[in-house]
Design an enzyme around this catalytic site. Structure first.
Site, PDB file in Angstrom:
ATOM      1  CG  PHE A 249      -1.852  -1.204   1.223  1.00  0.00           C
ATOM      2  CD1 PHE A 249      -3.086  -1.160   0.612  1.00  0.00           C
ATOM      3  CD2 PHE A 249      -1.453  -2.396   1.826  1.00  0.00           C
ATOM      4  CE1 PHE A 249      -3.924  -2.268   0.600  1.00  0.00           C
ATOM      5  CE2 PHE A 249      -2.278  -3.509   1.825  1.00  0.00           C
ATOM      6  CZ  PHE A 249      -3.517  -3.444   1.210  1.00  0.00           C
ATOM      7  CG  ASP A 250       2.404   4.803  -3.086  1.00  0.00           C
ATOM      8  OD1 ASP A 250       3.631   4.698  -3.049  1.00  0.00           O
ATOM      9  OD2 ASP A 250       1.811   5.871  -3.339  1.00  0.00           O
ATOM     10  CB  ALA A 251       2.479   7.324  -0.086  1.00  0.00           C
ATOM     11  CB  VAL A 252      -0.814   4.180   4.072  1.00  0.00           C
ATOM     12  CG1 VAL A 252      -0.972   3.069   3.051  1.00  0.00           C
ATOM     13  CG2 VAL A 252       0.251   3.829   5.096  1.00  0.00           C
ATOM     14  CD  GLU A 283       6.082   4.542   0.305  1.00  0.00           C
ATOM     15  OE1 GLU A 283       7.105   5.185   0.027  1.00  0.00           O
ATOM     16  OE2 GLU A 283       5.049   4.585  -0.385  1.00  0.00           O
ATOM     17  CG  ASP A 303      13.900   5.302   9.869  1.00  0.00           C
ATOM     18  OD1 ASP A 303      13.763   6.324   9.165  1.00  0.00           O
ATOM     19  OD2 ASP A 303      13.491   5.218  11.039  1.00  0.00           O
ATOM     20  CG  HIS A 305      16.975   3.266   1.138  1.00  0.00           C
ATOM     21  ND1 HIS A 305      17.044   4.645   1.079  1.00  0.00           N
ATOM     22  CD2 HIS A 305      17.541   2.805  -0.002  1.00  0.00           C
ATOM     23  CE1 HIS A 305      17.623   5.001  -0.064  1.00  0.00           C
ATOM     24  NE2 HIS A 305      17.927   3.901  -0.733  1.00  0.00           N
ATOM     25  CD  GLN A 375      14.313   6.051  -1.092  1.00  0.00           C
ATOM     26  OE1 GLN A 375      14.987   7.074  -1.182  1.00  0.00           O
ATOM     27  NE2 GLN A 375      13.177   6.018  -0.423  1.00  0.00           N
TER      28      GLN A 375
END
Length: 597
Positions: A249-252, A283, A303, A305, A375
């Site tokens: 789930f993107d950028a929740v 995410e 964090d 990464h 990234q």
């Protein structure tokens, strides 16, 4: 379809200013237009004697014609007719597939078009299985404008984009993955719609909030039950109709009502058989740990990464500012507790408090990676970490970081081409209309104007144009070419690491807990976990150019060393420069070492 040759059409149009109709064009027979009946709750419905292959679109008044927001397939692009699909037409082969446990997951994130669409991905599955990957993750496939896009500009969440293939091609891909013993995940976007092709504002403005905005436009109003239902059903649709094994789930953090996330996850769990493994991954830029104690398996560990990137690439600009100081201490916290920021002030966010305590979560609650689409692709030139490492800590440090990521008890993820050591960039690309393309082009150049390297307008002009076809072509890794000697060395390295993970770590990973981690040098750490079989799994990593002391000395069974003689030197109390060492230590010895530290 309600039954063969009969289809129910329904649309939520609470702000419709006139009657709602549906135009139908069956594969055979004459086109027809039907009036839809209001249901008293903002919805309009009608049944029609048409079946699969029928093209249709809705109309309000004389001028507004639009595709179905629930469209399963578009006859072209986002502005074209929707098409009726028979969800039961595909004959599944892997009917007994139940998935695989979360502890076995090794994710491989890829862009579908860069892999040649659904059929191209299917052809690559045997090689990914040989590598040791267990789960293929597709970047978003919801229908977006044009032929090229990252997928986060989707506007029809139920329709696989035809630039990648047909619905049956997608089901065949999922089927083939299961035949290979591979899971398949899908990245879904529920925090916004793309800027082109979203008609909801015209007839369902209640879908959005006027008082709250995201970086991509008005916030979706998750206070409304119809909105919640739209996205909850979408998650269940991918998991059940297409048999995906997991969703990311993107950028929740951009979803205004976080309780919906837990409500949706519970509904997805309830919709599948109890013996089926389905995995849900978040995410969340806010490091909110509470969702991970409920129905979500894990969260992307940004964090992790960021601190690894800061150490290997040496960058401290932008959000890497938060990781500039005491990198070894931060990495130790990441390995032992998951999140680095658990409520501390973030310098990059002007002192805003970020995160929740995560030390009580298992290591498998975090997805760890050295690279992903964001990234790499959000960089102006789409630089891969391998090119940045050459200017930073060097190749041995990168090898040490790869080993840490692949052998850590956190869940590892690889971004496409990483396993070959590819230097092919991954750039931001679109295929918008001319007006929107110019806005995106200029917006991207303004975004990078604040970075010293792009302060000169002439330099910014060289940032690749997202809308140019060449930008996409430059982002496609050479999947069908020989990777060369260096590429094969990286491939063999990743495959060996994943074999060790599968044989040594995975059988005892479920139930593993952190014993602790600590800095043993400026960019060196030691971390230990107690596995489910009570063995102590220890990892020592030194990213620096000089050896560091280990006190007391390391003892136990050698599992892996990224550089020759690392284990032998560790037995004398020295951890080699640019090296990762993994050991199975005696439990009493490990406890004594942890106490001494």
């Amino acid at each position: 379809m309600t039954r063969p040759g009969q289809t129910r059409f329904a649309v939520w149009a609470p702000n419709a200013a006139a009657a709602v109709k549906v135009h139908l064009t069956p594969p055979q027979g004459e086109p027809m237009t039907l009036d839809m009946q209001a249901d008293g709750q903002g919805g309009y419905v009608v049944e029609a004697p048409v079946g699969a292959g029928t093209r249709y679109r809705y109309q309000i008044g004389d001028d507004l014609k639009f595709p179905d927001p629930h469209s399963r397939l578009q006859a072209g692009d986002v502005h074209d007719d929707s098409v009726v699909v028979d969800p039961d037409a595909y004959a599944w082969r892997t009917t007994d597939w139940k998935g695989r446990p979360w502890s076995e997951v090794v994710l491989y994130e890829l862009h579908p078009k860069a892999f040649g669409g659904f059929k191209g991905i299917q052809a690559a599955l045997p090689k990914l299985a040989e590598l040791g990957v267990t789960a293929v993750e597709l970047m978003p496939i919801a229908d977006f404008p044009g032929e090229r896009n990252w997928g986060y500009d989707g506007v029809l969440p139920y329709a696989p984009d035809t630039a990648y293939g047909t619905p049956d091609d997608l089901k065949a891909l999922v089927d083939a993955a299961h035949e290979q013993g591979l899971m398949i995940f899908l990245d879904v976007v529920y925090n916004h719609f793309g800027p082109d092709g979203n008609y909801l504002h015209a007839y369902a403005s209640d879908f959005f909030r006027e008082d709250l905005h995201t970086p991509w436009g008005p916030a979706i109003d998750f206070r409304r039950p119809q909105v919640r239902d739209f996205f909850t059903r979408n998650a269940m649709y991918w998991v059940n109709e297409y048999r995906f094994d997991g969703l990311r789930f993107d950028a929740v953090h951009a979803i205004s009502e976080p309780d919906w996330l837990d409500e949706m996850a519970a509904a997805v769990r309830e919709s599948v058989a109890s013996d089926r493994h389905v995995h849900l991954v978040l995410e969340h830029d806010g490091n909110i740990a509470s969702h991970l104690a409920k129905d979500f398996d894990a969260q992307w560990n940004d964090d992790g990464h960021h601190i690894l990137h800061r150490i290997i690439a040496g960058e401290t600009d932008g959000y890497y500012t938060d990781y500039a100081d005491k990198p070894a201490e931060q990495l130790a916290r990441c390995l032992s507790e998951g999140f680095i920021y658990q409520g501390q002030p973030s310098p990059h966010r002007d002192g805003e408090l970020r995160g929740e305590p995560s030390g009580d979560l298992p290591p498998t609650a975090f997805v760890l990676f050295l690279q992903n689409h964001d990234q790499i692709g959000n960089r102006a030139l789409g630089d891969r970490l391998i090119t940045l490492a050459e200017k930073g800590a060097g190749m041995e440090a990168l090898r040490a970081g790869v080993a840490l990521c692949m052998l850590s008890p956190q869940i590892p993820m690889i971004f496409m081409g990483e396993e070959w050591g590819t230097r092919t960039p991954f750039l931001y690309f679109t295929s918008h209309n001319d007006e929107l393309a110019e806005a995106v082009r200029e917006g991207r150049r303004k975004e990078f104007a604040k970075f010293p390297a792009f302060a000169d307008p002439a330099v910014r002009d060289n940032i690749p144009d997202p809308n140019a076809a060449d930008t996409f072509e430059a982002s496609v890794p050479p999947l069908t070419q020989s990777p060369g000697r260096e590429g094969m060395l990286w491939w063999d390295y990743y495959r060996a690491l994943l074999r060790l993970r599968r044989e040594v770590l995975v059988p005892h990973l479920e139930g593993a807990v952190s014993i602790g981690a600590q800095a043993i040098g400026e960019v060196a750490v030691a971390a230990r976990w107690r596995l489910a079989n009570s063995q102590v799994y220890a990892m020592y990593v030194n990213f620096g150019p000089e050896a560091v002391d280990i006190t007391p000395v390391v003892g136990g069974q050698l599992v892996f060393e990224s550089a020759t003689d690392t284990g032998r030197l560790a037995a004398t109390g020295k951890l080699k420069a640019g090296a990762t060492l993994v050991m199975l230590e005696d439990a009493l010895e490990a406890i004594a070492q942890d106490s001494a530290a």
